[in-house]
Design an enzyme around this catalytic site. Structure first.
Site, short mmCIF file in Angstrom:
data_model
loop_
_atom_site.label_atom_id
_atom_site.label_comp_id
_atom_site.label_asym_id
_atom_site.label_seq_id
_atom_site.Cartn_x
_atom_site.Cartn_y
_atom_site.Cartn_z
CB ILE A 202 83.36 43.73 59.19
CG1 ILE A 202 82.48 43.60 57.86
CG2 ILE A 202 84.79 44.53 58.55
CD1 ILE A 202 81.75 44.89 57.17
CB CYS A 203 84.27 38.42 56.83
SG CYS A 203 84.93 37.41 55.41
#
Length: 272
Positions: A202-203
């Protein structure tokens, strides 16, 4: 006026052999009493050479104590005598070499852990877990994995009026021993079609450049839930989803909705 004579001289005259014995004894006792009541001061003098020697000694630095040999090291097949300070330096060098080897091999962290930081992190995690279990945040649940305080499992619900509505998205959180100085590592266990989520990663900036010890698990999960509602296609992990989001939003939402229905449905524990 007759000159003053000291008690010693008077005693010597009165105690001469010519004086009677009683007179000599009385004079001697008076002389002793006079001398004892007025003691003479002892004077000490230093010569010019002695004064120069004292001045030179005062200007010189103190002599260093010889090193105390209090340790023995076995090196190159021979036992060597050394000091405790040298032994501590050797231990530090050995620790740094082992750390460097671990980093090269990918086995260890870049720095040793601080015991106090570890204790503070454990207390912080226990407080956060107790709060989130006693007073759950809307749309978020957490639990420990294998009763390990550093490994959590979380479930966030898909936000309303989004392609992820109705989905139960499971995440794994691993906290470093230096938490909250460093952020946790978070992976998506549930497959999700999203431009900022890909291959379980996840960013989100609060888990990297914008991390602050003031953040906690509750705020992290709410930020991820908000990211599902408002993706950021300008910083994508899934480039295909980001391009689809910018060029064909309807198609993007349809795929995201299909993935939610296929992969993000809760498991019924009562079913066989």
């Amino acid at each position: 006026m007759a000159p003053r004579r000291s008690a010693r001289i008077l005693a010597a005259n009165q105690a001469s052999p010519a004086a009677p014995p009683l007179t000599r004894r009385a004079a001697f006792l008076r002389a002793v009493e006079a001398i004892s009541s007025h003691p003479r001061r002892r004077r000490t003098t230093t010569t010019a050479r002695q004064r120069r020697a004292i001045q030179i000694a005062a200007n010189q630095p103190p002599a260093e104590d010889p090193p105390v040999v209090n340790a023995v090291v076995y090196w190159d097949g021979v036992w060597h005598l050394t000091t405790r300070e040298d032994l501590e330096m050797l231990d530090q060098q050995r620790a740094f070499l082992e750390m460097a080897e671990a980093i090269i091999a990918g086995r260890g962290a870049a720095a040793p852990e601080n015991v106090m930081d570890t204790e503070l992190g454990v207390r912080r995690l226990r407080r956060e877990m107790a709060k989130m279990t006693s007073d759950p945040t809307d749309g978020c649940t957490v639990e420990l994995v294998d009763d390990c305080i550093y490994d959590w499992k979380a479930v966030i619900l898909g936000p309303l009026d989004t392609p992820y509505e109705g989905g139960h998205f499971e995440l794994l959180l691993h906290f470093p021993h230096t938490y909250p100085s460093l952020p946790p590592d978070i992976l998506f266990r549930t497959r999700v079609y999203h431009c900022n989520i890909n291959n379980q990663e996840i960013c989100v900036d609060i888990l990297s450049s914008n991390w602050s010890p003031a953040l906690n698990v509750e705020k992290i999960l709410l930020s991820i839930q908000s990211l599902l509602s408002d993706p950021n296609p300008e910083s994508p992990l899934n480039c295909d989803a980001a391009e689809m989001y910018k060029t064909n939003r309807e198609q993007h939402d349809r795929i995201a909705r299909e993935w939610t229905a296929r992969y993000a449905q809760p498991v019924d524990s009562t079913s066989a």
